[in-house]
Scaffold this motif. Structure first.
Motif, PDB file in Angstrom:
ATOM      1  N   GLU A 230      -8.011  -3.406   1.381  1.00 43.00           N
ATOM      2  CA  GLU A 230      -8.032  -2.129   0.661  1.00 43.00           C
ATOM      3  C   GLU A 230      -8.023  -0.943   1.634  1.00 43.00           C
ATOM      4  OE1 GLU A 230      -8.504  -0.996  -3.023  1.00 43.00           O
ATOM      5  OE2 GLU A 230      -7.083  -2.619  -2.734  1.00 43.00           O
ATOM      6  N   ASP A 231      -8.810  -1.039   2.709  1.00 41.06           N
ATOM      7  CA  ASP A 231      -8.844   0.037   3.704  1.00 41.06           C
ATOM      8  C   ASP A 231      -7.469   0.234   4.337  1.00 41.06           C
ATOM      9  OD1 ASP A 231     -11.555   0.385   3.213  1.00 41.06           O
ATOM     10  OD2 ASP A 231     -12.203  -0.617   5.067  1.00 41.06           O
ATOM     11  N   TYR A 232      -6.798  -0.876   4.648  1.00 43.44           N
ATOM     12  CA  TYR A 232      -5.483  -0.758   5.261  1.00 43.44           C
ATOM     13  C   TYR A 232      -4.470  -0.169   4.286  1.00 43.44           C
ATOM     14  CZ  TYR A 232      -1.435  -1.693   8.162  1.00 43.44           C
ATOM     15  OH  TYR A 232      -0.282  -1.547   8.905  1.00 43.44           O
ATOM     16  N   LEU A 233      -4.533  -0.572   3.030  1.00 38.36           N
ATOM     17  CA  LEU A 233      -3.638   0.024   2.031  1.00 38.36           C
ATOM     18  C   LEU A 233      -3.871   1.542   1.933  1.00 38.36           C
ATOM     19  CD1 LEU A 233      -3.709  -2.714  -0.758  1.00 38.36           C
ATOM     20  CD2 LEU A 233      -1.689  -1.963   0.543  1.00 38.36           C
ATOM     21  N   GLU A 234      -5.121   1.964   2.003  1.00 36.61           N
ATOM     22  CA  GLU A 234      -5.420   3.404   1.984  1.00 36.61           C
ATOM     23  C   GLU A 234      -4.817   4.092   3.212  1.00 36.61           C
ATOM     24  OE1 GLU A 234      -9.602   4.204   1.408  1.00 36.61           O
ATOM     25  OE2 GLU A 234      -9.655   2.884  -0.349  1.00 36.61           O
ATOM     26  N   ARG A 235      -4.916   3.460   4.365  1.00 38.11           N
ATOM     27  CA  ARG A 235      -4.337   4.030   5.585  1.00 38.11           C
ATOM     28  C   ARG A 235      -2.819   4.161   5.452  1.00 38.11           C
ATOM     29  NH1 ARG A 235      -7.470   4.166  10.196  1.00 38.11           N
ATOM     30  NH2 ARG A 235      -5.656   3.837  11.504  1.00 38.11           N
ATOM     31  N   ILE A 236      -2.183   3.154   4.873  1.00 34.38           N
ATOM     32  CA  ILE A 236      -0.737   3.212   4.663  1.00 34.38           C
ATOM     33  C   ILE A 236      -0.399   4.370   3.732  1.00 34.38           C
ATOM     34  CG2 ILE A 236       1.265   2.016   3.694  1.00 34.38           C
ATOM     35  CD1 ILE A 236      -0.096  -0.638   4.569  1.00 34.38           C
ATOM     36  N   GLU A 237      -1.174   4.517   2.661  1.00 41.63           N
ATOM     37  CA  GLU A 237      -0.957   5.638   1.718  1.00 41.63           C
ATOM     38  C   GLU A 237      -1.021   6.981   2.426  1.00 41.63           C
ATOM     39  OE1 GLU A 237      -2.471   5.175  -2.743  1.00 41.63           O
ATOM     40  OE2 GLU A 237      -4.034   4.670  -1.282  1.00 41.63           O
ATOM     41  N   LEU A 238      -1.973   7.090   3.345  1.00 40.48           N
ATOM     42  CA  LEU A 238      -2.171   8.362   4.069  1.00 40.48           C
ATOM     43  C   LEU A 238      -1.243   8.511   5.264  1.00 40.48           C
ATOM     44  CD1 LEU A 238      -6.075   8.407   3.964  1.00 40.48           C
ATOM     45  CD2 LEU A 238      -4.487   9.777   2.556  1.00 40.48           C
TER      46      LEU A 238
ATOM     47  N   LYS B  38       2.644 -11.942   3.822  1.00 41.12           N
ATOM     48  CA  LYS B  38       3.055 -12.088   5.223  1.00 41.12           C
ATOM     49  C   LYS B  38       1.934 -11.676   6.175  1.00 41.12           C
ATOM     50  CE  LYS B  38       7.896 -11.224   4.271  1.00 41.12           C
ATOM     51  NZ  LYS B  38       8.977 -10.260   4.328  1.00 41.12           N
ATOM     52  N   PRO B  39       1.906 -12.290   7.370  1.00 41.73           N
ATOM     53  CA  PRO B  39       0.905 -11.888   8.363  1.00 41.73           C
ATOM     54  C   PRO B  39       1.016 -10.396   8.678  1.00 41.73           C
ATOM     55  CG  PRO B  39       2.006 -13.898   9.044  1.00 41.73           C
ATOM     56  CD  PRO B  39       2.767 -13.367   7.857  1.00 41.73           C
ATOM     57  N   CYS B  40      -0.131  -9.807   8.931  1.00 39.91           N
ATOM     58  CA  CYS B  40      -0.206  -8.366   9.167  1.00 39.91           C
ATOM     59  C   CYS B  40      -0.905  -8.103  10.498  1.00 39.91           C
ATOM     60  CB  CYS B  40      -0.982  -7.722   8.016  1.00 39.91           C
ATOM     61  SG  CYS B  40      -1.247  -5.966   8.184  1.00 39.91           S
ATOM     62  N   LYS B  41      -0.227  -7.398  11.370  1.00 42.23           N
ATOM     63  CA  LYS B  41      -0.773  -7.096  12.695  1.00 42.23           C
ATOM     64  C   LYS B  41      -2.111  -6.363  12.593  1.00 42.23           C
ATOM     65  CE  LYS B  41       0.414  -4.805  17.015  1.00 42.23           C
ATOM     66  NZ  LYS B  41       1.405  -4.028  17.749  1.00 42.23           N
ATOM     67  N   TYR B  42      -2.205  -5.392  11.703  1.00 40.48           N
ATOM     68  CA  TYR B  42      -3.434  -4.612  11.549  1.00 40.48           C
ATOM     69  C   TYR B  42      -4.613  -5.494  11.134  1.00 40.48           C
ATOM     70  CZ  TYR B  42      -6.723  -1.059   9.977  1.00 40.48           C
ATOM     71  OH  TYR B  42      -7.846  -0.273   9.818  1.00 40.48           O
ATOM     72  N   LEU B  43      -4.334  -6.570  10.432  1.00 41.11           N
ATOM     73  CA  LEU B  43      -5.377  -7.490   9.973  1.00 41.11           C
ATOM     74  C   LEU B  43      -5.512  -8.676  10.923  1.00 41.11           C
ATOM     75  CD1 LEU B  43      -4.492  -7.385   6.164  1.00 41.11           C
ATOM     76  CD2 LEU B  43      -6.376  -6.189   7.319  1.00 41.11           C
ATOM     77  N   GLU B  44      -5.247  -8.432  12.201  1.00 41.32           N
ATOM     78  CA  GLU B  44      -5.368  -9.445  13.254  1.00 41.32           C
ATOM     79  C   GLU B  44      -4.493 -10.663  12.981  1.00 41.32           C
ATOM     80  OE1 GLU B  44      -7.106  -8.887  16.066  1.00 41.32           O
ATOM     81  OE2 GLU B  44      -7.830  -6.955  15.311  1.00 41.32           O
TER      82      GLU B  44
END
Length: 159
Positions: free
Chosen positions: A147-155, A123-129
């Protein structure tokens, strides 16, 4: 490790539930360094291992991810298969296959289930424009953004 019940009714050739990268490396990659992963990808992953990894994902199976990895249409791949083409991917194709496996594995860890991970990846992701994570993975920079966004979600630091 899955319970004995989870492995029941599976043939000797069909492994118990495996992580996406385990299909490529015939085991867990947790003990492999980045350079070891690189060196194995230089030799090229076996086409069958990549196909097995992709078939373990409903999303990857339906979105023609194999064509994205090899950079060719399914029809071209089938024609070349009939002509006895190599059964291993090139180093570049292997790197892309690893990116798809790694992102799926990471998303499963973040979202807690493969279904939830695949829902998010498709699905489209706001964080990924507004980009769809699945559509970004075959590019090294897109892969890193996902990968960076997945890490941010984890944190817990996402928007």
């Amino acid at each position: 490790m899955p319970s004995a019940d989870a492995r029941t009714n599976q043939s000797h050739d069909t492994p118990a539930v495996r992580s996406p990268t385990a299909y490529l490396f015939h085991g867990e990659t947790g003990h492999l360094s980045t350079i070891q992963i690189y060196l194995q990808s230089i030799h090229g992953f076996k086409v069958k291992d990549v196909q097995d990894m992709l078939s373990s994902s409903a999303l990857y199976s339906t979105q023609k991810v194999f064509s994205r990895i090899v950079g060719k249409s399914v029809r071209t791949i089938q024609r070349q298969g009939a002509a006895k083409q190599p059964v291993q991917l090139s180093p570049q194709q292997s790197a892309v296959a690893f990116q798809y496996a790694k992102v799926l594995e990471h998303a499963i860890a973040v979202f807690g289930s493969q279904k939830s991970a695949e829902d998010w990846l498709g699905k489209p992701c706001k964080y990924l424009e507004g980009g769809v994570p699945l559509d970004l993975i075959d590019n090294p920079l897109g892969f890193q953004a996902v990968e960076d966004y997945l890490e941010r979600i984890e944190l817990g630091i996402y928007q």
